[in-house]
Design a protein around this motif. Structure first.
Motif, mmCIF file in Angstrom:
data_model
loop_
_atom_site.group_PDB
_atom_site.id
_atom_site.type_symbol
_atom_site.label_atom_id
_atom_site.label_comp_id
_atom_site.label_asym_id
_atom_site.label_seq_id
_atom_site.Cartn_x
_atom_site.Cartn_y
_atom_site.Cartn_z
ATOM 1 N N PHE A 139 8.621 -0.437 -3.282
ATOM 2 C CA PHE A 139 7.261 -0.985 -3.449
ATOM 3 C C PHE A 139 7.014 -2.445 -3.391
ATOM 4 O O PHE A 139 6.343 -2.806 -2.751
ATOM 5 C CB PHE A 139 6.537 -0.248 -4.779
ATOM 6 N N TRP A 140 7.520 -3.080 -4.281
ATOM 7 C CA TRP A 140 7.400 -4.333 -4.542
ATOM 8 C C TRP A 140 8.111 -5.169 -3.453
ATOM 9 O O TRP A 140 7.598 -6.277 -3.103
ATOM 10 C CB TRP A 140 7.608 -4.915 -5.828
ATOM 11 N N GLY A 141 9.269 -4.641 -2.862
ATOM 12 C CA GLY A 141 9.864 -5.499 -1.734
ATOM 13 C C GLY A 141 8.886 -5.194 -0.636
ATOM 14 O O GLY A 141 8.785 -6.319 0.121
ATOM 15 N N LEU A 142 8.219 -4.205 -0.465
ATOM 16 C CA LEU A 142 7.274 -4.100 0.520
ATOM 17 C C LEU A 142 5.792 -5.122 0.462
ATOM 18 O O LEU A 142 5.699 -5.774 1.356
ATOM 19 C CB LEU A 142 6.763 -2.563 0.994
ATOM 20 N N VAL A 143 5.506 -5.221 -0.821
ATOM 21 C CA VAL A 143 4.131 -5.797 -0.928
ATOM 22 C C VAL A 143 4.607 -7.333 -0.887
ATOM 23 O O VAL A 143 3.924 -8.015 -0.170
ATOM 24 C CB VAL A 143 4.077 -5.776 -2.490
ATOM 25 N N ILE A 151 0.438 0.084 -1.209
ATOM 26 C CA ILE A 151 1.289 -0.982 -1.079
ATOM 27 C C ILE A 151 0.554 -2.022 -0.141
ATOM 28 O O ILE A 151 0.691 -3.262 -0.748
ATOM 29 C CB ILE A 151 2.566 -0.676 -0.294
ATOM 30 N N VAL A 152 0.032 -1.652 0.936
ATOM 31 C CA VAL A 152 -0.785 -2.790 1.470
ATOM 32 C C VAL A 152 -1.920 -3.396 0.800
ATOM 33 O O VAL A 152 -2.282 -4.595 0.838
ATOM 34 C CB VAL A 152 -1.368 -1.953 2.972
ATOM 35 N N ALA A 153 -2.552 -2.499 -0.014
ATOM 36 C CA ALA A 153 -3.763 -2.846 -0.665
ATOM 37 C C ALA A 153 -3.212 -4.016 -1.902
ATOM 38 O O ALA A 153 -3.867 -4.853 -2.219
ATOM 39 C CB ALA A 153 -4.348 -1.765 -1.477
ATOM 40 N N TRP A 154 -2.109 -3.410 -2.391
ATOM 41 C CA TRP A 154 -1.456 -4.476 -3.408
ATOM 42 C C TRP A 154 -1.099 -5.851 -2.700
ATOM 43 O O TRP A 154 -1.161 -6.859 -3.535
ATOM 44 C CB TRP A 154 -0.412 -3.709 -3.997
ATOM 45 N N ALA A 155 -1.013 -5.725 -1.576
ATOM 46 C CA ALA A 155 -0.635 -7.152 -1.000
ATOM 47 C C ALA A 155 -2.163 -7.780 -0.826
ATOM 48 O O ALA A 155 -1.933 -8.841 0.223
ATOM 49 C CB ALA A 155 0.273 -6.902 0.515
ATOM 50 N N GLY A 156 -2.854 -7.109 -0.931
ATOM 51 C CA GLY A 156 -4.230 -7.847 -0.668
ATOM 52 C C GLY A 156 -4.738 -7.926 0.973
ATOM 53 O O GLY A 156 -5.444 -8.533 1.420
ATOM 54 N N LEU A 157 -4.186 -6.827 1.525
ATOM 55 C CA LEU A 157 -4.364 -6.499 3.006
ATOM 56 C C LEU A 157 -5.116 -5.118 3.218
ATOM 57 O O LEU A 157 -5.303 -4.473 2.405
ATOM 58 C CB LEU A 157 -3.220 -6.539 3.777
ATOM 59 N N THR A 158 -5.680 -5.047 4.301
ATOM 60 C CA THR A 158 -6.274 -3.779 4.715
ATOM 61 C C THR A 158 -5.703 -2.903 5.767
ATOM 62 O O THR A 158 -5.106 -3.446 6.772
ATOM 63 C CB THR A 158 -7.628 -4.079 5.490
ATOM 64 N N PRO A 159 -5.252 -1.381 5.429
ATOM 65 C CA PRO A 159 -4.755 -0.623 6.328
ATOM 66 C C PRO A 159 -5.333 -0.435 7.801
ATOM 67 O O PRO A 159 -6.666 0.090 7.352
ATOM 68 C CB PRO A 159 -4.211 0.666 5.584
ATOM 69 N N HIS A 160 -5.018 -0.586 8.846
ATOM 70 C CA HIS A 160 -5.499 -0.218 10.167
ATOM 71 C C HIS A 160 -4.615 0.786 10.847
ATOM 72 O O HIS A 160 -3.841 0.535 11.122
ATOM 73 C CB HIS A 160 -5.749 -1.428 11.001
ATOM 74 N N ASP A 186 8.931 -0.541 7.600
ATOM 75 C CA ASP A 186 9.704 0.326 6.367
ATOM 76 C C ASP A 186 10.680 1.155 7.024
ATOM 77 O O ASP A 186 10.352 2.058 7.672
ATOM 78 C CB ASP A 186 8.248 0.916 5.844
ATOM 79 N N SER A 187 11.710 0.960 6.492
ATOM 80 C CA SER A 187 13.250 1.583 6.946
ATOM 81 C C SER A 187 13.513 2.557 5.764
ATOM 82 O O SER A 187 14.794 2.822 6.069
ATOM 83 C CB SER A 187 14.110 0.535 7.334
ATOM 84 N N PHE A 201 15.997 -5.587 12.545
ATOM 85 C CA PHE A 201 15.175 -5.474 13.346
ATOM 86 C C PHE A 201 13.817 -6.228 12.708
ATOM 87 O O PHE A 201 13.613 -6.008 11.558
ATOM 88 C CB PHE A 201 14.659 -4.098 13.869
ATOM 89 N N GLY A 202 12.964 -6.712 13.721
ATOM 90 C CA GLY A 202 11.737 -7.252 13.242
ATOM 91 C C GLY A 202 11.932 -8.459 12.457
ATOM 92 O O GLY A 202 13.191 -9.149 12.194
ATOM 93 N N ARG A 203 11.193 -9.012 11.720
ATOM 94 C CA ARG A 203 11.159 -10.100 10.414
ATOM 95 C C ARG A 203 11.872 -9.769 9.119
ATOM 96 O O ARG A 203 12.840 -10.547 8.733
ATOM 97 C CB ARG A 203 9.935 -10.962 10.212
ATOM 98 N N ALA A 204 11.638 -8.497 9.072
ATOM 99 C CA ALA A 204 12.088 -8.012 7.639
ATOM 100 C C ALA A 204 12.155 -6.473 7.660
ATOM 101 O O ALA A 204 11.346 -5.874 8.444
ATOM 102 C CB ALA A 204 11.550 -8.550 6.651
ATOM 103 N N GLU A 205 13.203 -5.744 7.033
ATOM 104 C CA GLU A 205 13.159 -4.240 6.652
ATOM 105 C C GLU A 205 13.247 -4.041 5.373
ATOM 106 O O GLU A 205 13.816 -4.729 4.743
ATOM 107 C CB GLU A 205 14.096 -3.639 7.645
ATOM 108 N N CYS A 206 12.318 -3.044 5.159
ATOM 109 C CA CYS A 206 12.353 -2.782 3.557
ATOM 110 C C CYS A 206 13.079 -1.332 3.240
ATOM 111 O O CYS A 206 12.714 -0.269 4.091
ATOM 112 C CB CYS A 206 10.807 -2.794 3.070
ATOM 113 N N PHE A 207 13.443 -1.240 2.016
ATOM 114 C CA PHE A 207 14.338 0.076 1.629
ATOM 115 C C PHE A 207 14.120 0.303 0.148
ATOM 116 O O PHE A 207 13.776 -0.635 -0.669
ATOM 117 C CB PHE A 207 15.773 -0.067 2.067
#
Ligand SMILES: *Cc1c(COP(=O)(O)O)cnc(C)c1O
Length: 401
Positions: free
Chosen positions: A77-81, A108-117, A173-174, A190-196
């Motif tokens: 969760f926090w790695g993703l945030v 997780i997206v909301a905790w990062a202060g962002l909005t899911p689309h 999100d891998s 892949f991409g800039r980062a991958e989260c596990f």
């Protein structure tokens, strides 16, 4: 034992197929001596976090994924945030991501202060693609979040091309693809980062824990700061952060499961193949096949419910639960169909809504034996055989106040 009559079903008072729960969680148990060995190292060092066990874990995982960096966290969760916070384009708010996905991903997206689309999913791979993401991109788009589905991978190359073309950063999100390759390339770079995640239901069991892999030196350095209150290695505060470090005892657990991961995957594959042969006798259910041209963890067993399946998915789940098979609807409800306390954006998601009704995850992981798989498949056959009486019983229940 096959259910000879309706009264043999646990919902009707019969003996359940299993006396103990079989779940869809991996719950892999590492070799105990190895776990004790790593734990003794931790104990003797007297260092409980930020020590040599976690450093060894990060090094091992970076090598496993063939990436420059691995940064561990106390949870996926926090790695993703924190990755989202580092990578989102400043001044922009939206994260393009699928709605048919892990049930807490929007939080997780909301905790990062962002909005899911939310974007649609590809009808074959059941995941985000460049084609489904593209229509969601607008002047507010901050980030593309590629999420690997639980069987096979999403088209990471296509998403990388979309990111290059639009200038919008891409991360993954891998969690469900920790062991996989995509077009022969290991997941992780892949991409800039991958989260596990290394939560106990995932392939690598640290009890709780997570990590991020990246090729980007600067991002790695920022993530290391952000997980430790925004402090740099010399203890100077640089930016807002949180306490999200992985403890040494969790790292010890993770290392011991990592030591046995290839063995675990071999066992997973045996279970998966057993399902494939057992379900051949139940053509009303279609097993989602792993693409054997790539490398896989073979952990998740997902079936699509055919139109000739006799009862509803909800009723199927009730029957399975009563028999102590803790199966789950696969990604249902979709995220846009859930009540949340935060803003979400979406357009037409008809395919997602249709797919959210059609799939089921079957028991898997460490505590499910090959004989268990046979009994599960046999029970699914029993549902078909007793379909008409099960339907009649449900209708009768509905009439009884
Ligand atoms: C489990 C999971 C997470 C969250 O990981 P935690 O370590 O439990 O916080 C994120 N994404 C996906 C796809 C998951 O399955």
């Amino acid at each position: 034992m096959a259910k000879k009559a309706l009264s043999d079903f646990a919902i009707a008072g019969g003996e359940p197929v299993f006396d103990r729960i079989r779940s869809i969680s991996n719950l892999v148990r590492p070799d105990r001596e190895r776990f004790f060995e790593y734990s003794r190292l931790m104990f003797d060092s007297g260092q409980y976090s930020g020590g040599s066990i976690d450093a060894l874990l990060e090094e091992r995982l970076a090598r496993f994924h063939e990436t420059r960096h691995c940064i561990s966290f106390c949870g996926g969760f926090w790695g993703l945030v924190l990755s989202m916070q580092c990578l989102a384009l400043p001044g922009r708010t939206e994260v393009v991501m699928p709605s048919l996905t892990y049930r807490r991903l929007a939080d997780i997206v909301a905790w990062a202060g962002l909005t899911p689309h939310y974007c649609e999913v590809d009808p074959v791979r059941l995941c985000i693609t460049a084609e489904t993401a593209r229509p969601c991109i607008n002047e507010r788009t901050a980030l593309l979040l590629g999420v690997h589905p639980i069987v096979n991978c999403c088209d990471a190359d296509g998403l990388e091309r979309l990111s290059a073309e639009t200038g919008i950063p891409l991360m993954f999100d891998s969690v469900e693809s920790a062991y996989e390759t995509y077009r022969g390339r290991k997941v992780g770079a892949f991409g800039r980062a991958e989260c596990f995640s290394m939560q106990s239901s995932k392939l690598f069991n640290a009890s709780e824990g997570g990590y991020v892999t990246t090729q980007d030196d600067e991002l790695a350095q920022r993530l290391r700061r952000k997980r430790r209150l925004g402090l740099s290695a010399d203890g100077v505060w640089r930016e807002p952060g949180m306490n999200a470090v992985q403890s040494e005892i969790h790292a010890a657990m993770a290392l011991s499961t990592l030591d046995g991961v290839h063995e675990q995957v071999r066992a997973n594959r045996v279970r998966y193949l057993r399902y494939a042969s057992g379900l051949a006798a139940v053509p009303q259910l279609r097993l989602l096949r792993f693409d054997e041209a790539e490398r896989h963890g073979f952990k998740n067993i997902v079936v699509e419910i055919g139109s000739d399946w006799p009862i509803t998915r909800q009723r199927t789940l009730e029957l399975l639960h009563a028999e102590n098979m803790l199966c789950r609807a696969y990604y249902s409800p979709a995220l846009h169909q859930k009540k949340t306390g935060y803003a979400m954006v979406w357009g037409d998601l008809q395919q997602t809504e249709r797919f959210a009704e059609r799939f089921l995850m079957l028991p898997c992981g460490y505590f499910v034996s090959e004989e268990d798989v046979d009994r599960i498949c046999e029970f699914l056959g029993d549902i078909v055989r007793h379909g008409p009486s099960l339907v009649a019983r449900q209708a009768q229940e509905a009439r009884t106040p």
